[in-house]
Design an enzyme around this catalytic site. Structure first.
Site, PDB file in Angstrom:
ATOM      1  N   ASP A 138      15.517  19.804  18.463  1.00  0.00           N
ATOM      2  CA  ASP A 138      14.231  19.762  19.162  1.00  0.00           C
ATOM      3  C   ASP A 138      13.805  21.188  19.494  1.00  0.00           C
ATOM      4  O   ASP A 138      14.567  21.943  20.115  1.00  0.00           O
ATOM      5  CB  ASP A 138      14.358  18.935  20.440  1.00  0.00           C
ATOM      6  CG  ASP A 138      14.491  17.448  20.140  1.00  0.00           C
ATOM      7  OD1 ASP A 138      13.808  16.971  19.233  1.00  0.00           O
ATOM      8  OD2 ASP A 138      15.289  16.776  20.817  1.00  0.00           O
ATOM      9  N   HIS A 149      19.123  17.683  13.549  1.00  0.00           N
ATOM     10  CA  HIS A 149      17.833  17.631  14.238  1.00  0.00           C
ATOM     11  C   HIS A 149      17.902  18.540  15.478  1.00  0.00           C
ATOM     12  O   HIS A 149      18.745  18.343  16.349  1.00  0.00           O
ATOM     13  CB  HIS A 149      17.517  16.200  14.655  1.00  0.00           C
ATOM     14  CG  HIS A 149      16.209  16.043  15.355  1.00  0.00           C
ATOM     15  ND1 HIS A 149      15.008  16.283  14.733  1.00  0.00           N
ATOM     16  CD2 HIS A 149      15.906  15.684  16.623  1.00  0.00           C
ATOM     17  CE1 HIS A 149      14.023  16.063  15.583  1.00  0.00           C
ATOM     18  NE2 HIS A 149      14.541  15.711  16.745  1.00  0.00           N
ATOM     19  N   HIS A 209       7.136  17.276  19.333  1.00  0.00           N
ATOM     20  CA  HIS A 209       7.153  15.893  19.815  1.00  0.00           C
ATOM     21  C   HIS A 209       7.873  15.676  21.148  1.00  0.00           C
ATOM     22  O   HIS A 209       8.014  14.512  21.570  1.00  0.00           O
ATOM     23  CB  HIS A 209       7.727  14.953  18.746  1.00  0.00           C
ATOM     24  CG  HIS A 209       9.173  15.193  18.412  1.00  0.00           C
ATOM     25  ND1 HIS A 209       9.565  15.762  17.232  1.00  0.00           N
ATOM     26  CD2 HIS A 209      10.301  14.934  19.103  1.00  0.00           C
ATOM     27  CE1 HIS A 209      10.892  15.840  17.208  1.00  0.00           C
ATOM     28  NE2 HIS A 209      11.360  15.340  18.337  1.00  0.00           N
ATOM     29  N   ASP A 232      11.898  11.636  14.619  1.00  0.00           N
ATOM     30  CA  ASP A 232      12.074  11.384  16.057  1.00  0.00           C
ATOM     31  C   ASP A 232      10.775  11.441  16.834  1.00  0.00           C
ATOM     32  O   ASP A 232      10.736  11.890  17.966  1.00  0.00           O
ATOM     33  CB  ASP A 232      13.078  12.399  16.635  1.00  0.00           C
ATOM     34  CG  ASP A 232      13.513  12.033  18.052  1.00  0.00           C
ATOM     35  OD1 ASP A 232      13.572  10.841  18.351  1.00  0.00           O
ATOM     36  OD2 ASP A 232      13.790  12.942  18.836  1.00  0.00           O
TER      37      ASP A 232
END
Length: 1029
Positions: free
Chosen positions: A262, A260, A577, A372
């Site tokens: 970001d 993951h 997000h 997430d």
């Protein structure tokens, strides 16, 4: 070899095995101390430092200065390029040789002009393999470059991970050497680690745990760390243990590599590009060595970045995608926030993402991947289905603060009835490490035992990148099918969901939103980002509407599809997000606001271009008058300002046709003139024939009467438009969380700087103004506006805000009794309780919504509208809109500065549907647009819809089709309805299509006399492909 038996003293045997592999204790004589053999210094080490992120080709041309291990570099966000010249000793033949590199920053090794390996201490990657078994004909003298980013996996927070970055931090080079790596020691260490964890984690009475204990103890007996010839007998014992098979009923875990990343968070967007490259190139190295290894990867934007910046690496990724090892997932442009983007923005996330994956890799994604994000809209299942996706994976609801979500595998049903098969990995993580703890936790946590016997195990370092390691793969290889543990398959999302679908007969269904009982502050933090998001969504809508009208009516107009795609992609990127929620560092906020400026600048130019093209249509030409463009699909009668600012504007009451144009001279007739009266007690009464409002001297609303029914909206003795402040100190996640206990710290804002005074009192608009002091540093100035023909009173608000850990809200107690309030969401609305009977109700003390919220009883209600806010609370009869927060991490200056926003209060008879609350909220957010210097004989309308329940949300050019449009409509009332779409555009044929604009040729939309009849179920989204003649 015979060893006398020992007492079953679990502690001593367990600690003996632990110390044998410890990296702290007894490393002079234990196995861990033998992991590395001989070392050799580098021939030379030199560095070039720069404040910029430069490409490899530019960096290697720079002037490099000598440096050494122990030197510090930086500061934060700088880049250091190291040139390494090395020579492998001749006597290291047949040995595995590594470059061992340890530093505080994130590094990338470059060899032969290409990136080859990421090196990050936090991600347990500290060596680059130069040779797995050194041969005579391999190069011994090598030059490498190491690109070091002066930031860690999680940025450079000062004191804690989420603190603002320490901009003066230095980053130290701790190791840089050649080393012999003893692979046989690593293999044995992994055996010991897994056995020790089995002993520690299986239940005390579990026979298998004691088998692991005695196996590990006997291995210590057999293994002499200084004598590799003893390793094989110890490994044989481990293999014997791990090869004892499971029964058929064991839970099956689908292990998938995951990383993951970001797209921005505690580091800026530009650093994410390098995080992707560092992480993914390391994944490719693992794939080369482990052909069974599969890796899932989301976010088309990140693929695009790597394609642009690292084309050779991208080509390798394409190769492994075709092999089925590197698996694109998600189908969206970024992993966006699940609450705040508009419905159309969510559609574009899938449209841009799915089209990218189809173009680049020849396939659409089958599953939506959003592990997430801070909650999930109840309209997402329908949007997923429309984008060709029927499967969904996340884990974030495991973060719930109050209630435990009851399922891990279930069907999720949206507000229209659409369902998607949904899976929450029971391990409650998207960055497992392949440890025994992960396996046992997954089985223990599975809330659907007996209903679902398969689950996902996503392994690899994440959030800041890093990804899987060889050690993780080695751990999982040992426990693929070992008695006492779940079975582990190297798998793929498709295989997982296929297994779940095949045995889904007993799965439960969850209907409605997936509300995260945490991070409620993200609906409000970084108000400027939220304001610009809403404005840019409206602007792009208007550009597309005007451009489609120009395309169909003006010969020679070219639809700006490429520029619009670029603007949409910027907007979608900022909906990531950690950006639109406001949970990012200040550098990211600055980048995001810069992207919004670009959207506004280019979007305004495109809108002007389309409006100019409308001057040469069959119904409009150049002239000396001014026209008004209405981009919404209903007729609007509104007051608009023609020139000047504020009270100096010249006003007009205009009646604008549906999605069309009219001359400014086509003025509407006002129902009643607006009056404003200062009363004897100092209160001010405003009245326009529809509503009457009374404000006290401090700007509070003490009365709001719906004149049609003479119904009072404000309870006697209560005050609407009451600003209130709260202490806002969460437990940890500063920008993310507002805790329920903040409600106990309510303090009304009562200090008046300037009492209410009348600013303007014309027949079309009444305006009064006042100012309040929040604190010594913060002030509110507000204009309260009532327009002719308007069913609501507007509050145009300016706040100078310089608080710390405070929360500003505005309250409206209303004379309505209802157990539920209604909130607008994407393409529809939903209800939430106004009481706190259960823990599930209580956890919704702060909720999100879009342009409006409403509380209604039979025959009467009150709606609260806004132009840029998302946080609400309705408790009993008090409607609250959240305005501004003041967190200090990860951005120490979050929300400090000047803010402008507007909200409105609208009393209404009947239901909010019948009172057109939805339409009025759109009107507040989508201004009428002026087109100067024109002449036209009569008003012109492009589209109308017969039912007020159906909203024509979007008109755009179809993807890849120059002479075709896509129109998107949705049912907004929650009703089954027949609606007729009428158009004056030259439509020759129409087809139903999905959200990816793929026509359904078995489902034509019959066009009769420029009309298309459509049947809607509640909250259904319908997209049509219109071919123009």
């Amino acid at each position: 070899m015979y060893h006398p038996p020992v007492l079953k003293n679990k502690r001593t045997l367990l600690e003996r095995a632990e110390k044998f592999i410890s990296d702290i204790y007894f490393t002079d004589c234990n196995l861990r101390g033998r992991l590395y053999g001989d070392t050799h210094q580098l021939t030379s080490l030199s560095v070039f430092q720069t404040a910029k992120r430069v490409q490899y080709s530019e960096a290697i041309q720079q002037n490099f200065q000598p440096c050494k291990v122990g030197d510090a570099f930086g500061p934060t966000w700088w880049t250091c390029w190291f040139r390494i010249v090395l020579k492998i000793p001749e006597d290291w033949r047949e040995k595995e040789v590594h470059l061992r590199w340890e530093s505080d920053g994130e590094a990338m090794v470059w060899r032969d002009d290409q990136p080859v390996q990421g090196l990050t201490k936090e991600g347990e990657k500290t060596s680059y393999i130069l040779s797995e078994c050194l041969k005579q004909d391999e190069p011994h003298s090598i030059t490498l470059y190491v690109e070091l980013a002066c930031n860690g996996l999680f940025g450079a927070g000062q004191g804690s991970a989420i603190a603002p970055p320490d901009l003066n931090r230095k980053f130290t080079l701790q190791k840089a050497e050649l080393v012999v790596f003893n692979r046989d020691v690593q293999e044995l260490l992994t055996d010991f680690e897994m056995l020790v964890d089995i002993v520690k984690l299986l239940d005390e009475g579990d026979q298998r745990g004691y088998q692991a204990l005695f196996t590990a103890n006997e291995m210590v007996n057999l293994c002499e760390p200084t004598d590799p010839s003893t390793f094989s007998s110890a490994q044989s014992l481990a293999q014997k243990f791990f090869s004892q098979r499971n029964g058929q009923s064991q839970h099956i875990m689908h292990a998938m590599g995951h990383c993951h990343i970001d797209s921005a968070w505690l580091w800026p967007y530009e650093e994410t590009i390098r995080k992707c490259a560092r992480s993914w190139v390391s994944v490719l190295r693992l794939m080369e060595k482990n052909p069974e290894f599969k890796f899932t990867c989301s976010q088309a934007q990140q693929f695009q970045w790597v394609k642009d910046w690292y084309p050779a690496l991208y080509s390798q990724i394409q190769y492994f995608v075709q092999k089925g090892q590197f698996i694109p997932v998600g189908g969206t442009w970024v992993e966006m926030d699940g609450n705040l983007p508009s419905g159309e923005s969510m559609v574009r996330q899938f449209l841009e993402g799915q089209n990218f994956f189809k173009t680049e890799f020849g396939q659409y994604c089958k599953e939506f991947w959003l592990p997430d994000t801070f909650g999930y809209s109840a309209q997402l299942p329908q949007i997923m289905q429309g984008a060709g996706i029927s499967r969904f994976l996340t884990q974030k609801l495991s973060w719930n603060l109050v209630n435990t979500f009851p399922h891990n595998t279930f069907f999720w049903e949206g507000i229209d009835g659409s369902q998607v098969l949904t899976h929450f990995p029971p391990g409650n993580s998207y960055e497992m490490k392949g440890k025994v703890e992960d396996l046992i936790k997954t089985v223990k946590n599975n809330k659907d035992k007996g209903r679902a016997n398969h689950s996902a195990m996503l392994f690899g370092f994440g959030d800041g990148g890093g990804g899987p390691t060889q050690l993780m793969l080695d751990r999982l290889q040992r426990v693929r099918d070992s008695d006492g543990l779940p079975r582990v398959n190297m798998s793929s999302p498709d295989r997982l969901f296929s297994e779940l679908q095949a045995d889904s007969g007993l799965l439960c269904t969850w209907s409605g939103e997936l509300f995260l009982e945490l991070h409620n502050g993200t609906y409000t933090t970084q108000a400027k980002i939220k304001l610009e998001n809403r404005r840019c969504e409206a602007l792009l809508h208007d550009v597309e509407v005007a451009s489609c009208l120009a395309l169909s009516q003006s010969v020679g107009f070219s639809y700006p599809n490429k520029e619009l795609q670029e603007l949409w992609r910027l907007l979608l990127l900022n909906q990531f997000h950690d950006v639109i929620p406001g949970t990012c560092i200040e550098m990211v906020v600055e980048d995001a606001l810069g992207y919004y400026k670009e959207i506004q600048r280019t979007g305004s130019r495109l809108l002007l271009s389309a409006c100019n093209a409308l001057r040469s249509t069959p119904w409009m030409e150049a002239g000396s008058s001014t026209a008004v463009l209405n981009t919404l699909p209903w007729e609007r009668t509104e007051v608009i300002a023609l020139s000047g600012e504020g009270s100096q504007s010249r006003l007009a009451l205009i009646k604008a046709p549906c999605m069309g144009v009219t001359l400014l001279t086509d003025s509407a007739v006002s129902v009643s003139a607006v009056t404003v009266t200062v009363q004897a007690d100092g209160t001010v009464r405003m009245k326009n024939g529809l509503v009457q409002a009374v404000l006290d001297k401090t700007g509070r609303l003490i009365s709001l009467i719906l004149l049609q029914t003479n119904r009072e909206a404000i309870p006697d003795g209560c005050f609407g438009n009451q600003f209130v402040m709260f202490d806002d100190v969460p437990l940890y996640w500063d920008a993310w969380d507002v805790m329920d206990y903040h409600l106990q710290t309510r303090k009304p804002v009562t200090t008046v700087v300037r009492p209410v005074e009348v600013v303007s009192s014309g027949a079309l608009r009444a305006c009064v103004s006042f100012s309040l002091r929040i604190s010594e540093k913060s002030h509110i100035t507000q204009e309260v506006i009532l327009d002719a023909n308007s069913p609501y009173i507007k509050f145009s608000t300016h706040v100078d805000w310089a608080e710390a850990h405070k929360f500003l809200k505005v309250e409206f107690p209303v004379q309505v009794r209802s157990s539920n309030a209604t909130y607008e969401i994407q393409f529809g609305h939903l209800q939430r309780p106004t009481h706190r009977n259960t823990s599930w109700d209580w956890a919704r003390f702060e909720v999100w919504g879009h342009k409006w919220a409403d509380v209604s009883e039979h025959g009467f209600g009150v709606a609260l509208l806004n132009d840029c806010k998302y946080g609400y609370s309705v408790h009993q009869n008090v409607m609250t809109l959240s305005l501004l927060r003041a967190p200090k991490a990860p951005d120490a200056s979050a929300d400090v500065g000047h803010h402008e926003f507007t909200y409105a209060l609208m009393p209404h008879a009947g239901s909010f549907q019948d009172a057109s609350v939805i339409q009025h909220a759109y009107n507040l957010n989508f201004p009428l647009r002026l087109i100067p210097d024109v002449s036209m004989a009569r008003p012109w309308s492009g589209f109308t819809v017969s039912s007020p329940a159906v909203i024509l949300e979007t008109i755009k050019q179809a993807e890849g089709k120059k002479n075709a449009l896509v129109v998107r409509l949705y049912e907004s009332h929650g009703s089954s309805v027949l609606a007729v779409l009428s158009t004056s555009l030259p439509v020759k044929e129409a087809w139903h299509c999905d959200l990816l604009e793929r026509p359904n040729y078995s489902h034509p939309a019959e066009v009769h006399n420029s009309k298309i009849s459509l049947t809607f179920r509640p909250f259904q989204i319908i997209s049509l492909l219109l071919h123009l003649s």
